[in-house]
Motif scaffolding. Structure first.
Motif, PDB file in Angstrom:
ATOM      1  N   ILE A  43      22.484  25.809  22.299  1.00  0.00           N
ATOM      2  CA  ILE A  43      23.430  25.477  23.370  1.00  0.00           C
ATOM      3  C   ILE A  43      24.219  26.698  23.791  1.00  0.00           C
ATOM      4  O   ILE A  43      24.662  27.493  22.963  1.00  0.00           O
ATOM      5  N   MET A  44      24.404  26.847  25.109  1.00  0.00           N
ATOM      6  CA  MET A  44      25.358  27.836  25.618  1.00  0.00           C
ATOM      7  C   MET A  44      26.218  27.146  26.667  1.00  0.00           C
ATOM      8  O   MET A  44      25.708  26.552  27.615  1.00  0.00           O
ATOM      9  N   VAL A  45      27.525  27.217  26.481  1.00  0.00           N
ATOM     10  CA  VAL A  45      28.455  26.613  27.447  1.00  0.00           C
ATOM     11  C   VAL A  45      29.302  27.719  28.071  1.00  0.00           C
ATOM     12  O   VAL A  45      29.845  28.577  27.363  1.00  0.00           O
ATOM     13  N   VAL A  46      29.365  27.730  29.407  1.00  0.00           N
ATOM     14  CA  VAL A  46      30.246  28.657  30.125  1.00  0.00           C
ATOM     15  C   VAL A  46      31.256  27.826  30.911  1.00  0.00           C
ATOM     16  O   VAL A  46      30.876  26.900  31.627  1.00  0.00           O
ATOM     17  N   VAL A  47      32.533  28.136  30.718  1.00  0.00           N
ATOM     18  CA  VAL A  47      33.592  27.474  31.488  1.00  0.00           C
ATOM     19  C   VAL A  47      34.261  28.520  32.363  1.00  0.00           C
ATOM     20  O   VAL A  47      34.652  29.591  31.874  1.00  0.00           O
ATOM     21  N   GLU A  48      34.372  28.225  33.661  1.00  0.00           N
ATOM     22  CA  GLU A  48      35.077  29.117  34.593  1.00  0.00           C
ATOM     23  C   GLU A  48      36.230  28.318  35.185  1.00  0.00           C
ATOM     24  O   GLU A  48      36.007  27.246  35.735  1.00  0.00           O
ATOM     25  N   ALA A  49      37.452  28.848  35.071  1.00  0.00           N
ATOM     26  CA  ALA A  49      38.594  28.032  35.502  1.00  0.00           C
ATOM     27  C   ALA A  49      39.726  28.856  36.099  1.00  0.00           C
ATOM     28  O   ALA A  49      39.943  30.009  35.730  1.00  0.00           O
ATOM     29  N   ASN A  50      40.429  28.234  37.026  1.00  0.00           N
ATOM     30  CA  ASN A  50      41.686  28.773  37.551  1.00  0.00           C
ATOM     31  C   ASN A  50      42.835  28.165  36.770  1.00  0.00           C
ATOM     32  O   ASN A  50      42.906  26.936  36.632  1.00  0.00           O
ATOM     33  N   HIS A  51      43.713  29.006  36.279  1.00  0.00           N
ATOM     34  CA  HIS A  51      44.842  28.526  35.500  1.00  0.00           C
ATOM     35  C   HIS A  51      46.113  28.595  36.332  1.00  0.00           C
ATOM     36  O   HIS A  51      46.532  29.680  36.728  1.00  0.00           O
ATOM     37  N   THR A  52      46.708  27.447  36.577  1.00  0.00           N
ATOM     38  CA  THR A  52      47.942  27.424  37.361  1.00  0.00           C
ATOM     39  C   THR A  52      49.026  28.269  36.694  1.00  0.00           C
ATOM     40  O   THR A  52      49.853  28.869  37.367  1.00  0.00           O
ATOM     41  N   CYS A  53      48.993  28.337  35.365  1.00  0.00           N
ATOM     42  CA  CYS A  53      50.020  29.130  34.666  1.00  0.00           C
ATOM     43  C   CYS A  53      49.867  30.623  34.920  1.00  0.00           C
ATOM     44  O   CYS A  53      50.841  31.369  34.818  1.00  0.00           O
ATOM     45  N   MET A  54      48.659  31.088  35.263  1.00  0.00           N
ATOM     46  CA  MET A  54      48.471  32.513  35.572  1.00  0.00           C
ATOM     47  C   MET A  54      49.039  32.848  36.956  1.00  0.00           C
ATOM     48  O   MET A  54      49.214  34.007  37.302  1.00  0.00           O
TER      49      MET A  54
END
Lengths: 448, 448
Positions: A397-408
């Motif tokens: 298994i390979m999981v990639v998560v790409e996300a925008n962080h409101t805290c950044m």
């Protein structure tokens, strides 16, 4: 951790106390917000002394209590400039518009307390032989943004603040606002193409911009060409409050958590706001309903029910192992350090001779939601998704998560363009860099 | 103006004094930088007591003395996270890369003291059951950026700082850097297509990223897909210092202003830098040479010589008045409030029955340079261009200036995407909004 670690702000609160001073942490309003945040965390079934959460109440208090005084900012930065007169027809006079474009800001929605993002365009026509330092237009906009707002009120506040600070011939503000549009827990599982953002454009003008037919607005919009803005698509003053905040379209009713609503009401009061103001009346209720989407317990139970389902379609005649992928699964989650949303896309790679079936694809999306709809950090979320799908998809298994962080964006560093990618690997992906590389190439370029 | 008006920083200097405290202004290093900046302003023929310049020395000192301590930032933000181990093959373990992408930063070039812009990508592989708060990666990068740097050194510093702060399995940094490439006074008048930016990409890695052949780099670049970066186009460690800073390609020789060079040397020393370090040896000389491009006096004389030249080609058979335009004239200038560059495009509209001739077009560009190459504010520059071209082009004039201000990026507010447009009008443009609107439509969309 000293007060300085959380942000590089040092701002004067309206009562004269500096954020960054040790005194800030002892202020009664700060303590009140911290106490209220603890009630919310407990309402979510969390341990407020867990290390990831221990400083969350203080972080929230610091972010919310940011305030500064407009007059102090502007008065120190008015520069004499010959040739800037009230009369028309002079270079630099009326018609001599100064416009700072594309200023990134964020603000807090007074209907639901979530941050919303703003592309701000602010301009004025100088008078009285004075111009103001360009950065001050951005600073004043920032002051009013860092309060509970709705877009039209924010535009009006900036406009009013600058008009009284600078005394120009005219001042105008146009804001392009984007409000995160969270699905609720139910609809997240049903809607595959949930709209991520609610958007509106608002404007405000004073002096020679007061009248919407003023030719000065033609200049203003002329300088905003190619930004898809015109007088026509600016929301009219009365229509915007009703439809802007997604939480307003949800059904009215008790949240079932009166203690948490009381806590949120205390936060709003600590910000000096009047809870009887009609825009704020339902805010604690709406925020608590939204927050309870992230209560942990009920999700684990649902997940157990799925764990034994068959995911793959066996029986291809040409049985051969390939790197296969499910990409662009929707992610919604809540950062446990800041109690702010992060959202993006999840991509799952696996090595198998079998195709995943449609039920399987929908199950993977459900697993992402199961792990997303709770207080999280992206690193843990990535690992949990990998570990959950591993027994279902064969262990590689390979999981990639790409996300925008409101805290950044809305806390301290304000890095508007930044986003975060994380990887978790299990099985053969761990020791095969080329397999990882091949899967990474299957992921479409990231944009939300 | 209080110390707080200039920036919303409150940071701890290395000696423990807070920027934002009143004490900062009395620090000997602050006073030394202020004194040096006054020498530079006098060398430019300016009156240091002129209102626009009075606080410029303090602004420069505040911006340059920004410093913070890495360990303080990182230590407070290490969070325990189960499942994050040193061993490979575990989700969240080695291979469990965390990458924050597209962080906007700026830094100061040690060869010429001008700011350069950075798109920063920073990642690490957690170990020891701990992850670091995402914003801290950006904060640590910021600390090292706000010093005199060259790109490779900056990447190495960030990498080293994070490696020792977090103790991860590996840490990697890739920086896409853009250095403003000012023409000198002579070449500005000769080259019509002067390249605006000098660009390079650099990388640095420690731990499992130390070796360039490490498979971890494949993951890192895989997550940077669509950003036109790969191991191949990362500048090798030895080639970058020579060719990066445009001032290094200019001819060596005395600036003719030893007092100003001594003043710049004092600034560099006040920042705790060793002037004998080989990268810094020529820096005061290079900066003074660049700065002297903006000395006011010699330009006014040249301009007088042009004022009587015929600009237009008479004799079109079908003589009819039109709104005509010269767009996209290059602008280079120096903000007098911050001693930092601003640069962009100037567009000139006029009403005439005659076409402008090629000599006229070149003269307009010269007029823009004449007013640009001095200490300026954009509002005044716009008015001066309008007033200068007015007698040459018939009196009906509209000037639009669109510019990026380095001070809006590298001081205080850090609004990376923002840019400023100004308008000056004379003659019939003053009272004819449709003529203004028509000219604005002739201007191509702004991008640099």
């Amino acid at each position: 951790m000293g007060a300085l670690d959380e942000g590089h702000y040092c701002v004067v609160l309206e009562n004269g106390v500096k954020l960054g001073d040790d005194g800030f942490e002892q202020e009664p309003e700060t303590v009140a917000i911290e106490d209220a945040v603890k009630v919310l965390l407990q309402g979510l079934g969390e341990d407020v002394n867990r290390e990831g959460l221990r400083k969350t109440p203080l972080r929230v208090a610091k972010a919310l209590r940011y305030k500064q005084n407009v007059r102090d900012i502007v008065q120190g930065a008015l520069f004499p400039e010959v040739g800037v007169e009230n009369g028309t027809g002079h270079a630099g006079g009326a018609g001599g518009l100064v416009l700072v474009r594309d200023i990134d800001l964020f603000s807090y929605c007074e209907s639901c307390l979530l941050p919303f993002q703003v592309k701000c365009h602010v301009g004025y026509i100088p008078s009285g032989q004075r111009v103001v330092g360009l950065s001050k237009l951005s600073r004043v906009a920032d002051i009013f943004a860092k309060r509970l707002q709705d877009p039209q009120q924010l535009a009006d506040d900036i406009c009013f603040g600058l008009h009284h600070g600078i005394n120009p011939t005219g001042v105008a503000v146009v804001l392009q606002c984007s409000h995160i549009h969270f699905p609720n827990l139910q609809s997240a599982f049903l809607e595959s193409n949930h709209k991520r953002l609610s958007k509106i454009t608002v404007g405000s003008g004073l002096g020679t911009f007061e009248n919407h037919d003023s030719p000065n607005w033609l200049d203003f919009f002329g300088l905003l060409r190619c930004r898809d803005i015109s007088l026509d698509n600016i929301r009219s003053r009365n229509s915007c409050k009703d439809s802007w905040c997604p939480s307003r379209s949800q059904k009215v009713g008790p949240s079932g958590n009166p203690d948490m609503e009381t806590a949120v009401a205390a936060i709003v009061r600590s910000l000096g706001q009047d809870l009887c103001r009609k825009e704020l009346v339902g805010t604690p209720n709406r925020f608590v309903k939204w927050l309870m989407n992230f209560k942990d317990a009920k999700l684990e139970m649902k997940l157990n029910g799925f764990a034994t389902m068959p995911l793959k379609t066996v029986g291809l005649t040409n049985y051969k192992e390939h790197i296969r992928s499910e990409v662009n699964l929707s992610l919604w989650s809540l950062c446990e350090h800041h109690l702010l949303p992060f959202y993006g896309l999840v991509h799952i790679g696996y090595i198998s001779g079998e195709e995943i079936n449609p039920v399987g694809k929908s199950l993977l999306q459900s697993i992402v939601h199961f792990h997303g709809f709770k207080l999280q950090v992206q690193e843990r979320l990535t690992r949990q998704i990998a570990e959950t799908v591993s027994p279902l998809l064969g262990g590689d298994i390979m999981v990639v998560v790409e996300a925008n962080h409101t805290c950044m964006i809305s806390r301290g560093i304000e890095k508007f363009g930044s986003n975060t990618a994380t990887i978790a690997v299990l099985g053969r992906f761990s020791n095969d860099p080329l397999a990882r590389s091949k899967f990474l190439q299957m992921i479409p370029s990231y944009s939300l």
